[in-house]
Each structure stands twice: as C-alpha cells, then as structure tokens.
Scaffold this active site. Structure first.
Site, mmCIF file in Angstrom:
data_model
loop_
_atom_site.group_PDB
_atom_site.id
_atom_site.type_symbol
_atom_site.label_atom_id
_atom_site.label_comp_id
_atom_site.label_asym_id
_atom_site.label_seq_id
_atom_site.Cartn_x
_atom_site.Cartn_y
_atom_site.Cartn_z
ATOM 1 N N ASP A 107 0.853 -1.178 0.000
ATOM 2 C CA ASP A 107 0.000 0.000 0.000
ATOM 3 C C ASP A 107 0.899 1.243 0.000
ATOM 4 O O ASP A 107 1.241 1.780 -1.042
ATOM 5 C CB ASP A 107 -0.927 -0.045 1.212
ATOM 6 C CG ASP A 107 -1.880 1.139 1.266
ATOM 7 O OD1 ASP A 107 -1.908 1.928 0.307
ATOM 8 O OD2 ASP A 107 -2.594 1.284 2.277
ATOM 9 N N LYS A 135 -0.672 -0.948 -4.701
ATOM 10 C CA LYS A 135 -1.521 0.238 -4.804
ATOM 11 C C LYS A 135 -0.701 1.439 -5.280
ATOM 12 O O LYS A 135 0.528 1.446 -5.158
ATOM 13 C CB LYS A 135 -2.148 0.525 -3.439
ATOM 14 C CG LYS A 135 -3.257 -0.454 -3.071
ATOM 15 C CD LYS A 135 -3.949 -0.001 -1.808
ATOM 16 C CE LYS A 135 -5.119 -0.895 -1.469
ATOM 17 N NZ LYS A 135 -5.764 -0.441 -0.217
ATOM 18 N N VAL A 157 -9.329 -3.899 -0.384
ATOM 19 C CA VAL A 157 -9.698 -5.213 -0.900
ATOM 20 C C VAL A 157 -9.498 -6.292 0.161
ATOM 21 O O VAL A 157 -8.685 -6.129 1.090
ATOM 22 C CB VAL A 157 -8.883 -5.573 -2.164
ATOM 23 C CG1 VAL A 157 -9.237 -4.643 -3.311
ATOM 24 C CG2 VAL A 157 -7.385 -5.536 -1.888
ATOM 25 N N ASP A 163 -7.368 -9.339 4.950
ATOM 26 C CA ASP A 163 -8.458 -9.368 5.937
ATOM 27 C C ASP A 163 -9.159 -8.031 6.082
ATOM 28 O O ASP A 163 -8.625 -6.974 5.743
ATOM 29 C CB ASP A 163 -7.912 -9.756 7.315
ATOM 30 C CG ASP A 163 -7.133 -8.608 7.961
ATOM 31 O OD1 ASP A 163 -6.161 -8.124 7.347
ATOM 32 O OD2 ASP A 163 -7.513 -8.169 9.065
ATOM 33 N N ARG A 169 -9.880 -13.655 5.117
ATOM 34 C CA ARG A 169 -8.601 -14.141 4.583
ATOM 35 C C ARG A 169 -8.803 -15.428 3.791
ATOM 36 O O ARG A 169 -8.038 -15.742 2.892
ATOM 37 C CB ARG A 169 -7.611 -14.421 5.717
ATOM 38 C CG ARG A 169 -7.130 -13.182 6.468
ATOM 39 C CD ARG A 169 -5.944 -13.568 7.340
ATOM 40 N NE ARG A 169 -5.686 -12.618 8.410
ATOM 41 C CZ ARG A 169 -4.929 -11.523 8.279
ATOM 42 N NH1 ARG A 169 -4.383 -11.249 7.114
ATOM 43 N NH2 ARG A 169 -4.727 -10.728 9.300
HETATM 44 P P1 5GP Z 1 2.088 -0.596 3.778
HETATM 45 O O1 5GP Z 1 2.529 -0.985 2.395
HETATM 46 O O2 5GP Z 1 1.156 0.568 3.760
HETATM 47 O O3 5GP Z 1 3.230 -0.392 4.726
HETATM 48 O O4 5GP Z 1 1.259 -1.769 4.439
HETATM 49 C C1 5GP Z 1 0.816 -2.850 3.714
HETATM 50 C C2 5GP Z 1 -0.090 -3.659 4.625
HETATM 51 O O5 5GP Z 1 -1.321 -2.949 4.880
HETATM 52 C C3 5GP Z 1 -0.504 -4.946 3.946
HETATM 53 O O6 5GP Z 1 0.386 -6.014 4.225
HETATM 54 C C4 5GP Z 1 -1.889 -5.178 4.519
HETATM 55 O O7 5GP Z 1 -1.817 -5.857 5.748
HETATM 56 C C5 5GP Z 1 -2.440 -3.788 4.764
HETATM 57 N N1 5GP Z 1 -3.257 -3.346 3.609
HETATM 58 C C6 5GP Z 1 -2.971 -2.367 2.746
HETATM 59 N N2 5GP Z 1 -3.946 -2.217 1.816
HETATM 60 C C7 5GP Z 1 -4.880 -3.162 2.112
HETATM 61 C C8 5GP Z 1 -6.131 -3.542 1.504
HETATM 62 O O8 5GP Z 1 -6.620 -2.998 0.497
HETATM 63 N N3 5GP Z 1 -6.806 -4.555 2.101
HETATM 64 C C9 5GP Z 1 -6.339 -5.198 3.202
HETATM 65 N N4 5GP Z 1 -7.094 -6.185 3.684
HETATM 66 N N5 5GP Z 1 -5.163 -4.883 3.793
HETATM 67 C C10 5GP Z 1 -4.432 -3.876 3.250
HETATM 68 MG MG MG Z 2 -4.765 -6.616 7.882
#
Ligand code: 5GP
Ligand code: MG
Ligand code: MG
Length: 188
Positions: A107, A135, A157, A163, A169
């Site tokens: 993300d 993303k 998503v 989750d 999940r």
């Molecule tokens: P980041 O890249 O922001 O440090 O964190 C990524 C984590 O945020 C992923 O491993 C997941 O746990 C959570 N995450 C980010 N986007 C989503 C999404 O659209 N759906 C879900 N279920 N978790 C997300």
């Molecule tokens: Mg999560």
C-alpha cells in the site's frame, strides 16, 4: 457463517481464484528464470502472505525454503507510519542467501522498505520482493518489487489472505466488501 455467506459479502470481485493462479504461474516462470541454479529462501510476511506463499512456492516447482516474519507497523488507523516492530523474526540465517520477500499487497510501501533495509543488513546475497498486488501510493516509494501481480486502484480489498478485522482471509477470490459489512451493528 458458512462459505457462501462469506462470498456474499463481496460486492465486486476483482480477481477470481483462476486469475490469481494464472498470474502466479506467470510470476513463477519469471522467478525460475531469474534464479536459475540458485536456491531461494522465500520470506513470507505474516499473516496476509500465507496464501500467496503457499501457491507461489508450489508454482515454482523446484527446491525452495520458506521462512516467516511477523511485523507490526505503527500508524494511525489503517495507514502505516513506517515505524515497524518485529513480532516474529526469521528462524533462518540469511547471510549469503538469495532472499525473496513474499507479500500480498503493498500500500504505502513503508513496511516493506523497512523490511528490505532490515534484511539487507544481515548480509544476504540478494533481497527482492514479490507481491501479488500494489496500490498507487507505493509507486512513489523507493521500494521496488521485482515481481508484481497487478497494480490496483486505491480501494480496500479482501480475500486470498487479505483481511478486514481478521475475517475474509479464507476467501478464494479478491474483491471489495459490500457496504453492509461496514455498517454499524444495530443495538439489541
Ligand atoms: P504498507 O505498504 O502501507 O506499509 O502496508 C501494507 C499492509 O497494509 C498490507 O500487508 C496489509 O496488511 C495492509 N493493507 C494495505 N492495503 C490493504 C487492503 O486494500 N486490504 C487489506 N485487507 N489490507 C491492506
Ligand atoms: Mg490486515
Ligand atoms: Mg502483507
């Protein structure tokens, strides 16, 4: 709640089980070619990456090792801040190893860029990332996954490891949740 009820909470399926398996097979083909003659240590990021790890490792169809890390990312609400704490470290010594971090979604990219730095300081031969989803925000980060399943729009998503409050999940598909899931439960 039975399986069909779980599926009914999805309002929009983005990727079906078949599409996911087909894409993972393509990614596996690329990975096999890139690591010819080497034995990968695949590092899955708990808990979301469990499904991707299981299917990608089998699609690779050659010797690999699998290890796991659990990290918690501090942040406000749903956004991570980049301040990361290790909840479960690797069991393996990764020095001299070719490490492939396996994740389900990037993300902001803050968690993974921290992880790449952390693992990079343990003298591995190499560290790369495979993620099923990415993303838009992640594109602005220095973290560059070598293998990406799909780039998706900035929406929340679930399914296939992803989750919402620890549920969904175990969905086979990936999609977005129906609004009624987020609606407050009426009193009584
Ligand atoms: P980041 O890249 O922001 O440090 O964190 C990524 C984590 O945020 C992923 O491993 C997941 O746990 C959570 N995450 C980010 N986007 C989503 C999404 O659209 N759906 C879900 N279920 N978790 C997300
Ligand atoms: Mg999560
Ligand atoms: Mg993850």
């Amino acid at each position: 709640m039975d399986a069909s009820q779980v599926e009914q909470d999805l309002v929009n399926v983005l990727f079906t089980e078949q599409q996911i398996q087909r894409r993972l097979a393509e990614m596996a083909e690329q990975i096999r070619a890139d690591y010819e003659g080497k034995e990968l240590l695949m590092v899955g990021v708990l808990r979301g990456a469990v499904m991707v790890m299981a299917d990608l490792a089998r699609a690779l169809d050659r010797h690999v090792e699998m290890d796991w890390m659990a990290v918690s990312s501090y942040g406000s609400g749903t956004k991570s801040s980049g301040v990361v704490r290790i909840l479960k470290d690797l069991d393996s010594d990764i020095s001299g190893r070719d490490v492939l971090i396996v994740d389900e979604i990037i993300d902001t990219g803050l968690t993974l860029s921290w992880l790449v730095n952390n693992l990079g300081s343990r003298n591995p031969a190499s560290v790369e990332i495979a993620t099923l989803l990415r993303k838009p925000e992640a594109l602005a980060m220095p973290v560059e996954p070598k293998y990406v399943g799909w780039d998706i729009p900035n929406e929340f998503v679930v399914g296939y490891g992803l989750d919402y409050r620890e549920r969904y999940r175990n969905l086979r598909d990936i999609g977005t949740l129906a609004p009624h899931v987020y609606a407050p439960v009426p009193p009584g």
